[in-house]
Design a protein around this motif. Structure first.
Motif, mmCIF file in Angstrom:
data_model
loop_
_atom_site.group_PDB
_atom_site.id
_atom_site.type_symbol
_atom_site.label_atom_id
_atom_site.label_comp_id
_atom_site.label_asym_id
_atom_site.label_seq_id
_atom_site.Cartn_x
_atom_site.Cartn_y
_atom_site.Cartn_z
ATOM 1 N N GLN A 1 -5.123 3.795 -1.942
ATOM 2 C CA GLN A 1 -5.013 2.399 -1.502
ATOM 3 C C GLN A 1 -5.249 2.282 0.006
ATOM 4 N N PHE A 2 -4.741 3.219 0.785
ATOM 5 C CA PHE A 2 -4.960 3.201 2.237
ATOM 6 C C PHE A 2 -6.434 3.425 2.559
ATOM 7 N N ALA A 3 -7.111 4.296 1.806
ATOM 8 C CA ALA A 3 -8.545 4.523 2.014
ATOM 9 C C ALA A 3 -9.334 3.260 1.680
ATOM 10 N N ALA A 4 -8.946 2.570 0.612
ATOM 11 C CA ALA A 4 -9.624 1.320 0.242
ATOM 12 C C ALA A 4 -9.401 0.266 1.321
ATOM 13 N N LEU A 5 -8.183 0.196 1.878
ATOM 14 C CA LEU A 5 -7.878 -0.745 2.952
ATOM 15 C C LEU A 5 -8.733 -0.448 4.185
ATOM 16 N N ALA A 6 -8.869 0.825 4.538
ATOM 17 C CA ALA A 6 -9.685 1.197 5.696
ATOM 18 C C ALA A 6 -11.147 0.872 5.448
ATOM 19 N N PHE B 1 0.870 -1.180 0.000
ATOM 20 C CA PHE B 1 0.000 0.000 0.000
ATOM 21 C C PHE B 1 0.904 1.227 0.000
ATOM 22 N N SER B 2 0.784 2.026 -1.040
ATOM 23 C CA SER B 2 1.675 3.180 -1.136
ATOM 24 C C SER B 2 0.947 4.498 -1.375
ATOM 25 N N THR B 3 -0.242 4.471 -1.919
ATOM 26 C CA THR B 3 -0.949 5.725 -2.225
ATOM 27 C C THR B 3 -2.085 5.939 -1.218
#
Length: 130
Positions: free
Chosen positions: A9-14, A4-6
């Motif tokens: 991507q972090f928002a999708a993970l959350a 996860f770098s962007t």
């Protein structure tokens, strides 16, 4: 390259994490089974504790009765103790030991732990030690 770098991507993970958490809460049975088990265990524990309390009270009652009986018996013995009892002495007769001559085989089969020359016998006469 990190997984996860962007920020997207972090928002999708959350979002996936929160969705999984909400799905888990929605599929949970509500705790009725565990609550019933807890209540049954609590009732069983209370019954055992009550039984133990009843037994302890009965044991305490028996101890008090035993102490009362003991005090009564001591009082009765003190009241009955008027004079010490007189014991007559009897003459002691010395007797010679009785020798059973019919068992000479058993007496002769016993062997000393040491030989005549002072050496120690071994276990079942094996391993002669000096």
């Amino acid at each position: 390259m990190p997984l996860f770098s962007t920020p997207t991507q972090f928002a999708a993970l959350a979002l996936v994490f929160v969705a999984g958490w909400l799905f888990g809460l929605a599929s949970h049975p509500g705790g009725k089974k565990w609550k019933a088990r807890y209540l049954a265990e609590r009732d069983a524990h209370a019954a055992v504790k009550k039984d133990g309390d009843v037994r302890a009270a009965a044991a305490e009652k028996r101890a008090v009765e035993a102490e009362r009986e003991n005090a009564r018996l001591v009082k009765d013995v003190d009241a009955a103790r008027v004079a010490p009892a007189v014991v007559e002495r009897q003459q002691v007769v010395e007797r010679a030991p009785i020798v059973d001559t019919s068992r000479t085989g058993a007496l002769s089969s016993a062997r000393p732990a040491y030989n005549a020359d002072g050496t120690k016998r071994g276990w079942f006469d094996f391993d002669h030690r000096r």
